[in-house]
Design a protein around this motif. Structure first.
Motif, mmCIF file in Angstrom:
data_model
loop_
_atom_site.group_PDB
_atom_site.id
_atom_site.type_symbol
_atom_site.label_atom_id
_atom_site.label_comp_id
_atom_site.label_asym_id
_atom_site.label_seq_id
_atom_site.Cartn_x
_atom_site.Cartn_y
_atom_site.Cartn_z
ATOM 1 N N MET A 142 78.465 19.277 29.078
ATOM 2 C CA MET A 142 79.318 19.624 27.674
ATOM 3 C C MET A 142 80.052 20.991 28.159
ATOM 4 O O MET A 142 80.961 21.440 27.612
ATOM 5 C CB MET A 142 78.535 19.907 26.633
ATOM 6 N N LEU A 180 86.265 13.256 25.048
ATOM 7 C CA LEU A 180 86.045 14.312 23.920
ATOM 8 C C LEU A 180 87.027 15.540 23.841
ATOM 9 O O LEU A 180 87.467 15.683 22.930
ATOM 10 C CB LEU A 180 84.622 14.894 23.934
ATOM 11 N N THR A 196 90.187 14.331 22.834
ATOM 12 C CA THR A 196 90.290 14.254 21.514
ATOM 13 C C THR A 196 90.491 15.734 20.810
ATOM 14 O O THR A 196 91.253 15.987 19.610
ATOM 15 C CB THR A 196 88.879 13.391 20.960
ATOM 16 N N LEU A 197 89.751 16.522 21.389
ATOM 17 C CA LEU A 197 89.762 17.821 20.789
ATOM 18 C C LEU A 197 91.042 18.855 21.259
ATOM 19 O O LEU A 197 91.017 19.889 20.860
ATOM 20 C CB LEU A 197 88.256 18.515 20.894
ATOM 21 N N ARG A 245 91.003 19.886 24.465
ATOM 22 C CA ARG A 245 90.488 20.878 25.035
ATOM 23 C C ARG A 245 90.218 19.925 26.609
ATOM 24 O O ARG A 245 89.178 20.311 27.046
ATOM 25 C CB ARG A 245 89.092 21.007 24.361
ATOM 26 N N LEU A 267 72.411 18.511 18.710
ATOM 27 C CA LEU A 267 73.034 17.351 19.573
ATOM 28 C C LEU A 267 72.958 15.962 18.786
ATOM 29 O O LEU A 267 73.649 15.075 18.668
ATOM 30 C CB LEU A 267 72.198 17.525 20.759
ATOM 31 N N LEU A 300 76.398 14.454 17.675
ATOM 32 C CA LEU A 300 76.743 13.524 18.638
ATOM 33 C C LEU A 300 76.128 12.060 18.680
ATOM 34 O O LEU A 300 76.653 11.260 19.177
ATOM 35 C CB LEU A 300 76.614 13.974 20.021
ATOM 36 N N ILE A 336 83.058 10.574 19.964
ATOM 37 C CA ILE A 336 84.351 11.010 20.390
ATOM 38 C C ILE A 336 85.409 10.299 19.390
ATOM 39 O O ILE A 336 86.480 10.837 19.290
ATOM 40 C CB ILE A 336 84.444 10.514 21.845
ATOM 41 N N ALA A 359 85.414 12.514 16.628
ATOM 42 C CA ALA A 359 86.093 13.607 16.928
ATOM 43 C C ALA A 359 87.755 13.538 16.427
ATOM 44 O O ALA A 359 88.378 14.440 15.883
ATOM 45 C CB ALA A 359 85.936 14.254 17.890
ATOM 46 N N ARG A 360 88.147 12.206 16.438
ATOM 47 C CA ARG A 360 89.509 12.223 16.231
ATOM 48 C C ARG A 360 89.950 12.431 14.415
ATOM 49 O O ARG A 360 90.872 12.953 14.347
ATOM 50 C CB ARG A 360 90.111 10.662 16.424
ATOM 51 N N ARG A 382 87.719 16.476 13.466
ATOM 52 C CA ARG A 382 87.748 17.445 14.639
ATOM 53 C C ARG A 382 87.260 18.777 14.436
ATOM 54 O O ARG A 382 86.351 19.349 15.377
ATOM 55 C CB ARG A 382 89.428 17.728 15.184
ATOM 56 N N VAL A 406 83.291 18.364 14.330
ATOM 57 C CA VAL A 406 82.801 18.415 15.745
ATOM 58 C C VAL A 406 82.621 19.739 16.545
ATOM 59 O O VAL A 406 81.892 20.000 17.116
ATOM 60 C CB VAL A 406 83.575 17.033 16.500
ATOM 61 N N GLU A 407 83.934 20.324 16.181
ATOM 62 C CA GLU A 407 83.937 21.899 16.893
ATOM 63 C C GLU A 407 83.006 22.639 16.363
ATOM 64 O O GLU A 407 82.269 23.494 17.014
ATOM 65 C CB GLU A 407 85.336 22.358 16.811
ATOM 66 N N LEU A 419 79.968 22.053 18.184
ATOM 67 C CA LEU A 419 79.845 22.304 19.526
ATOM 68 C C LEU A 419 79.482 23.953 19.471
ATOM 69 O O LEU A 419 78.722 24.506 20.443
ATOM 70 C CB LEU A 419 81.032 22.049 20.203
ATOM 71 N N LYS A 478 75.777 24.316 19.022
ATOM 72 C CA LYS A 478 75.288 24.009 20.232
ATOM 73 C C LYS A 478 75.212 25.245 21.372
ATOM 74 O O LYS A 478 74.341 25.542 21.792
ATOM 75 C CB LYS A 478 75.603 22.690 21.038
#
Lengths: 149, 429
Positions: free
Chosen positions: A44, A99, A102-103, A105, B110, B114, B127, B130-131, B134, B137-138, B141, B144
């Protein structure tokens, strides 16, 4: 930053350090627009490492069976899409790339170079066969960077 | 009625840590058996620890798991320090707890973002989620990352930390060095509260489990790095009595051992920890739990995602408290001279109670026993599957299979720790 070179591995586990050594060799050239990153642990971490790059080169050791130590593999994002996940604990490189796309990034282009190993036990320094492959990986990586410019 | 045979297979049970299978057998519309089949080859940790120096288990057992290495390090340290008759000063224990907070945040985030949330929102994976989500999910992250930063700072690196040793640490930070860490954690606390609010809005299938619950209990705080072993239907006992109550046995279909508590199945992990310790939560975490609709206890495995989110809030608050109170220990570690004997160690891994026992002779490990949370929970997970299948027989195979997968994911099994998860078959006849 146009290109990020990401060296993966453990320098204290013999040939597992090949990605770091190739990354260091590219870093020494001080190429404009090229950033070198080492020390990623979790796949990640790649999201941060390659965010904003046009080209990401990931260099890692590969354990193959049977192994031809020093043999170099070139894998692109398209190839990765068909690779079945190997990490049961986190996302693998292909999933992190998906991923990232999608983001927003992910790099525009991802190329992974792997080098087959002879020895990944304790110890510093590459085996002769893997060491001999380092200049070829560096050349191949530089060719990718040239292609992108 | 003629017997009906239907067989359903799922090639890969996804979004769990590790590999294995589940087999559900139905005969004439009634449940016959459920087997959680962990077929990862045995890993022999307990065998290859024998003959190693008594100082090595914290580093060796950390390799059992890439998600909860700190749990292994801490339970191993607790056990060996117990065997050698050494107690750590409070400041070192607090630093250990701080590192452990990082692991809780990392592991729970996590799982929430996820692995588990896609179940509730109808996505096959994070994934796809995340579409549409977004920013969400950010946020996961970012949380994390805050956890990784904490673990790197205290542990030397985020995965398999290298700064932990018997008696404490190889090096300890100054108070000033910790300050930037607090900045990041304060931002993370807001994200964690938003996470609780987000998951509390999900739809949760009905399920009420009746297993006995087992978790640590620590005076004055929510249990993390040590404690007494508490249970929902019995008196608490110390780590040294663990094997008087918990017995492991082999089942033919799994490479992980099954465990029983005084002869019966039981559950460890977030639901048990929360239900036995919710009154020990910090005020902000307690408020978040109240706002999310969690009572004093939670016995619905599907709601474990809310409990995990509340525990993330707690771990961040606790990390901030430890940093705020921090006084640099006078020395990074206390000496742990070897002593022949047996030691027991427990701590609360993100997935539940992790027990280690070592017998030390002549400075070497003569015997080692490790009981991870997932193997303790195998029988409870099977019982939950049986209950869910029995209560939902009218569903078609694909719906029922999906529900079984959700049950398993709710328990966040770490199959790599217990030995490893993958295929699910439903056999209806």
């Amino acid at each position: 930053m146009n290109t990020v070179v990401i060296g993966i591995g453990n320098e204290y586990r013999s040939d597992d350090g090949v990605g770091l050594i190739v990354a260091a060799a590219i870093n020494e050239r001080k190429l404009p627009g090229v950033c070198v990153v080492v020390g990623t642990e979790d796949p990640m971490d790649l999201l941060d490492a390659w965010s904003g790059a046009a080209l990401a080169l990931v260099i890692d050791a590969a354990i193959a069976s049977p192994s031809t130590p020093g043999r170099i593999h070139r894998v692109t994002a398209d190839d990765l899409a068909s690779v079945r996940g190997i990490s049961s604990h986190s996302l693998d490189v292909a999933q992190v790339f998906a991923l990232g796309q999608t983001l927003g990034r992910a790099p525009e282009r991802l190329v992974v170079f792997t080098v087959e190993t002879a020895e990944v036990g304790h110890g510093v320094g590459l085996t002769p066969q893997v060491s001999a492959a380092v200049p070829d990986v560096v050349t191949a990586a530089l060719a990718e960077i040239d292609r992108g410019n | 009625m003629n017997p009906v045979t239907r067989t359903l297979s799922v090639g890969a049970l996804t979004r769990v840590e590790g590999e294995g299978a589940v087999h559900v057998k139905l005969r004439d519309g009634a449940l016959e058996s459920v087997e959680l089949n962990i077929y990862e080859p045995p890993r022999f940790f307990e065998a290859f620890l024998r003959g190693r120096a008594y100082t090595e288990p914290p580093d060796i057992t950390a390799r059992v798991c890439g998600i909860c290495p700190v749990a292994y390090q801490v339970s191993a340290c607790n056990a060996i320090e117990d065997a050698c008759g050494v107690e750590l000063e409070r400041s070192l224990v607090q630093l250990r707890r701080l590192l452990y907070c990082g692991e809780w945040i990392h592991s729970h985030v996590l799982h929430i973002y996820l692995l588990h949330a896609p179940d509730f929102l109808g996505y096959p994976d994070a994934i796809s989620m995340a579409r549409d989500e977004r920013d969400t999910v950010e946020r996961g992250l970012a949380l994390k990352k805050a956890a990784n930063t904490l673990m790197e700072f205290i542990g030397g690196r985020a995965i398999h930390p290298i700064n932990v040793r018997l008696g404490g640490f190889y090096s300890v930070p100054t108070r000033r060095e910790l300050a930037p860490l607090a900045e990041g954690l304060r931002r993370a606390l807001d994200e964690a509260l938003n996470t609780v609010a987000w998951v509390s809005e999900f739809d949760f299938p009905d399920l009420e489990i009746e297993h006995e619950l087992l978790a640590l209990m620590q005076p004055g705080c929510y249990p993390i790095e040590n404690g007494e072993i508490a249970r929902s239907a019995g008196t608490p006992f110390g780590a040294a009595q663990f094997s008087d109550h918990v017995v492991e046995s082999q089942v033919p279909y799994s490479t992980a051992l099954h465990a029983t508590l005084d002869g019966d199945r039981y559950l460890t992990g977030p639901l048990a920890r929360y239900s036995l310790n919710s009154s020990a939560l910090s005020p902000v975490a307690r408020q978040a739990a109240d706002d999310a609709g969690l009572g004093a206890q939670c016995r619905n495995p599907f709601r474990s995602i809310v409990v995990r989110a509340v525990e993330v809030v707690y771990a961040i608050e606790e990390a901030l408290r430890i940093i705020d109170d921090y006084e640099r220990p006078s020395r990074p570690f206390v000496e742990v001279p070897t002593r022949a004997g047996v030691g027991h160690g427990v701590s609360e891994a993100p997935r539940g109670l992790l027990y280690h026992r070592y017998r030390i002779e002549d400075g070497l490990i003569a015997a080692a026993t490790i009981v991870p949370p997932t193997s303790q929970n195998q029988a409870a997970i099977e019982a939950d599957l049986a209950q869910v299948v029995s209560e939902n027989l009218s569903l078609d195979d694909s719906e029922l299979t999906a529900l079984c997968e959700r049950v398993i994911r709710s328990h966040d099994p770490c199959i790599s720790c217990s030995a490893h998860f993958l295929r699910l078959t439903v056999d209806r006849r």
